[in-house]
Design a protein around this motif. Structure first.
Motif, PDB file in Angstrom:
ATOM      1  N   TYR A  61      41.299  42.896  49.533  1.00 35.80           N
ATOM      2  CA  TYR A  61      40.988  43.159  48.525  1.00 35.80           C
ATOM      3  C   TYR A  61      41.051  41.375  48.429  1.00 35.80           C
ATOM      4  CZ  TYR A  61      37.648  43.140  44.768  1.00 35.80           C
ATOM      5  OH  TYR A  61      37.373  42.958  43.367  1.00 35.80           O
ATOM      6  N   HIS A  62      39.751  41.207  48.208  1.00 38.36           N
ATOM      7  CA  HIS A  62      38.809  39.200  47.675  1.00 38.36           C
ATOM      8  C   HIS A  62      38.900  39.141  46.262  1.00 38.36           C
ATOM      9  CE1 HIS A  62      40.122  38.047  52.149  1.00 38.36           C
ATOM     10  NE2 HIS A  62      39.255  39.459  52.603  1.00 38.36           N
ATOM     11  N   LEU A  63      39.314  38.752  45.612  1.00 39.48           N
ATOM     12  CA  LEU A  63      38.096  38.212  44.331  1.00 39.48           C
ATOM     13  C   LEU A  63      37.361  37.862  44.552  1.00 39.48           C
ATOM     14  CD1 LEU A  63      41.881  36.247  42.509  1.00 39.48           C
ATOM     15  CD2 LEU A  63      40.567  38.454  42.066  1.00 39.48           C
ATOM     16  N   ASP A  64      36.645  37.872  43.375  1.00 41.03           N
ATOM     17  CA  ASP A  64      34.910  37.264  43.694  1.00 41.03           C
ATOM     18  C   ASP A  64      35.306  35.921  43.242  1.00 41.03           C
ATOM     19  OD1 ASP A  64      32.733  37.181  44.341  1.00 41.03           O
ATOM     20  OD2 ASP A  64      31.692  38.394  42.262  1.00 41.03           O
ATOM     21  N   ALA A  65      35.467  34.628  43.971  1.00 37.83           N
ATOM     22  CA  ALA A  65      35.440  33.304  43.326  1.00 37.83           C
ATOM     23  C   ALA A  65      35.242  32.484  45.283  1.00 37.83           C
ATOM     24  CB  ALA A  65      36.427  33.327  43.133  1.00 37.83           C
ATOM     25  N   GLN A  66      34.256  31.516  45.339  1.00 42.52           N
ATOM     26  CA  GLN A  66      33.837  30.839  46.426  1.00 42.52           C
ATOM     27  C   GLN A  66      35.566  30.237  46.402  1.00 42.52           C
ATOM     28  OE1 GLN A  66      30.734  29.550  46.170  1.00 42.52           O
ATOM     29  NE2 GLN A  66      29.453  30.759  46.721  1.00 42.52           N
ATOM     30  N   ALA A 136      51.489  51.016  38.620  1.00 40.58           N
ATOM     31  CA  ALA A 136      51.828  49.598  38.018  1.00 40.58           C
ATOM     32  C   ALA A 136      50.274  48.752  39.094  1.00 40.58           C
ATOM     33  CB  ALA A 136      52.721  48.394  37.317  1.00 40.58           C
ATOM     34  N   THR A 137      49.620  48.475  38.243  1.00 41.35           N
ATOM     35  CA  THR A 137      48.935  47.499  39.569  1.00 41.35           C
ATOM     36  C   THR A 137      47.446  46.179  38.227  1.00 41.35           C
ATOM     37  OG1 THR A 137      47.396  47.081  41.470  1.00 41.35           O
ATOM     38  CG2 THR A 137      47.102  48.461  40.371  1.00 41.35           C
ATOM     39  N   ALA A 138      47.368  45.222  39.636  1.00 42.67           N
ATOM     40  CA  ALA A 138      46.132  44.466  39.133  1.00 42.67           C
ATOM     41  C   ALA A 138      45.138  45.092  38.567  1.00 42.67           C
ATOM     42  CB  ALA A 138      45.864  43.542  40.223  1.00 42.67           C
ATOM     43  N   GLY A 139      44.230  45.279  37.379  1.00 38.56           N
ATOM     44  CA  GLY A 139      43.222  45.277  36.949  1.00 38.56           C
ATOM     45  C   GLY A 139      42.464  45.319  37.701  1.00 38.56           C
ATOM     46  N   HIS A 140      42.004  44.879  38.721  1.00 39.81           N
ATOM     47  CA  HIS A 140      40.941  44.068  39.611  1.00 39.81           C
ATOM     48  C   HIS A 140      40.888  44.990  41.024  1.00 39.81           C
ATOM     49  CE1 HIS A 140      43.501  41.177  41.127  1.00 39.81           C
ATOM     50  NE2 HIS A 140      42.896  40.890  41.729  1.00 39.81           N
ATOM     51  N   CYS A 141      42.163  45.483  40.955  1.00 40.00           N
ATOM     52  CA  CYS A 141      42.871  46.428  42.212  1.00 40.00           C
ATOM     53  C   CYS A 141      41.859  47.893  41.187  1.00 40.00           C
ATOM     54  CB  CYS A 141      44.418  46.340  42.238  1.00 40.00           C
ATOM     55  SG  CYS A 141      44.633  44.891  43.245  1.00 40.00           S
TER      56      CYS A 141
END
Length: 497
Positions: A61-66, A136-141
């Motif tokens: 997964y990629h964070l939504d950031a350029q 447990a994981t990152a919320g954005h996952c």
């Protein structure tokens, strides 16, 4: 974090009773993933089918950031907002005396479909809970850009390696995160706890009768087998499940420019070949004559239009010369016949996640500057393009977290903790284990990787950051701690209701 929190008043989370004013906003958010056994089975089967093809197809997964998010020191020492506390780990691993870092069985990947339908994964770990069922994981996952939405077909695979699930697949049932992340997309709360169903693995298939097929509650499908016309007639007479498709239709002669025309060759005698035109057309020559060397019996038996000559050549060889002309046709069709074969698939219940791989402890309201070991499956290249990691196996970093908190303005972060580490994207969601015991492979989760940073601007990731595990995290964990899940397959491999 940003909201006024009420510290836990007891040491054991499972016994904690929290009271907050009626007018206060909740400190947690809860969303369903796949609470129903049928949906959970379908999600896990989606990833396991075809020998884990979907697992191997997934990408990080990629964070939504350029650009790589920038760290800005907040000059805050991140004082705990309540009493420190922790819950101890459970383990099924045998103690080890190895000097190298031992990878915990609890570490794995979470897989899900993002909102564009792409197959994605992040890192995660099993953690201690009263029902031994928490990840447990990152919320954005788990949560899609906050906004009260979760990803589809979410599962956890502990010990994942190259499409294999050595300890089974655990489908997510309920997800818990910070209210601010779910509502405002605020990455100060970029963490999540997911209650998962019992794990299971696929355990083969079996052909059964039609009645057994109808009665089976688990996975099942019809596998067609092609048969001939006589077998089809027999099947119908015996009232079997059979059907036909298409129709018998001969090929039609057409011109060479007819749409879909197919060129065939027709063997002719030498005279017809000699009289045929050269070029492209119905009845025109098809290539040069072909000389075939044959045995004496073959030569004697041949009755075709080819030229046998008068006998063997000077060397005693027998030959037949074949001549061909063109035949342009619109292909015909033939009726096909099929018989149904009824297949049922078995699944094996593997039990609760914590009973299978153990669970890491959880710690909250600890001072900054802790020594931690961070695990994850890094896969992204560095900003300069160097791809140092593959995402196939878990990696780790160890060191002390920063003694001050940091801001990340791009993601509304006011207070993140940081760790010097070169792991890249794909490691997000991986745990930061405080007091890690290399022999027991256990520690206390005091953070999960949220973002990656190039702090010195040299094109290489050099820091990772995490939400601070404070009273709000403890409060969400306490809520998740009571989530009850169950097996989704029965003792005979059937799907439970």
């Amino acid at each position: 974090m940003k909201r006024l929190l009420i510290p836990l008043a007891v040491a054991g989370l499972s016994a904690a009773v929290l009271v907050q004013p009626a007018s206060a906003e909740p400190r947690w958010a809860t969303d369903n993933l796949q609470p129903k056994p049928a949906d959970a089975y379908g999600a896990a089967y989606f990833w396991l089918d075809s020998n884990g093809a979907a697992l191997r197809k997934a990408t990080q997964y990629h964070l939504d950031a350029q650009d790589v998010p920038k760290l800005v020191t907040s000059q805050s020492k991140g004082a705990p907002d309540g009493k420190p506390g922790m819950t101890g780990p459970t383990t099924t691993s045998k103690p080890s005396t190895a000097k190298n870092v031992n990878l915990p069985k609890t570490i794995g990947k979470v897989f899900f479909l993002d909102k564009s339908g792409h197959y994605r994964w992040c890192s995660a770990t099993s953690i201690q809970s009263r029902n031994r069922n928490l990840v447990a994981t990152a919320g954005h996952c788990v949560f899609a850009n906050g906004k009260d939405d979760v990803y589809d077909k979410w599962v956890f695979v502990p010990g994942y390696y190259q499409g294999k699930a050595p300890w089974g697949v655990y489908a997510g049932a309920y997800a818990f995160t910070a209210y601010d992340l779910d509502t405002y997309d605020d990455y100060d709360g970029d963490f999540a706890f997911v209650a998962v169903h019992n794990g299971f693995s696929l355990a083969g298939e079996k052909e059964v009768s039609h009645n057994q097929f109808k009665a089976w509650a688990g996975d099942k499908w019809v596998k067609p087998r092609e048969i001939n016309a006589q077998e089809f007639l027999k099947c119908q007479l015996n009232l079997g499940e059979c059907w036909s498709e298409g129709e018998d239709k001969p090929a039609d002669l057409v011109g060479p420019d007819y749409p879909g025309a197919v060129l065939e060759k027709v063997e002719v005698n030498a005279t017809t070949y000699k009289d045929a035109k050269i070029g492209k057309g119905q009845g025109f020559k098809f290539g040069e004559p072909v000389v075939e060397q044959v045995t004496k019996p073959q030569w004697d038996a041949y009755r075709g239009p080819g030229d046998k000559g008068t006998g063997p050549d000077k060397l005693g060889n027998y030959t037949i010369t074949h001549y061909y002309t063109q035949k342009w046709v619109k292909p015909g069709t033939s009726r096909k016949y099929y018989e149904a074969h009824y297949i049922i698939g078995f699944a094996k219940d593997l039990g609760r996640l914590g009973d299978v791989v153990g669970g890491q402890g959880v710690a909250w309201n600890q001072p900054l500057g802790q020594t931690v070991t961070a695990f994850g499956y890094p896969a992204d290249p560095h900003p300069d393009g160097d791809k140092a990691f593959t995402g196939v196996t878990p990696k780790w970093c160890a060191g002390k977290t920063g003694t001050k908190t940091y801001q990340v303005n791009t993601f509304r972060v006011d207070t993140h903790q940081v760790l010097k580490c070169s792991m890249t994207g794909g490691a997000d969601g991986g745990p930061w284990l405080m007091k890690y015991n290399n022999g027991k492979r256990t520690g206390y989760v005091n953070g999960v990787t949220s973002m990656f940073h190039d702090n010195d601007g040299n094109g290489r990731i050099d820091f990772i950051s995490s939400a601070i595990f404070d009273s709000e995290v403890a409060d969400v964990y306490n809520k998740a701690n009571y989530a009850a899940t169950k097996s989704i397959v029965g003792p005979h491999g059937e799907l439970l209701k």
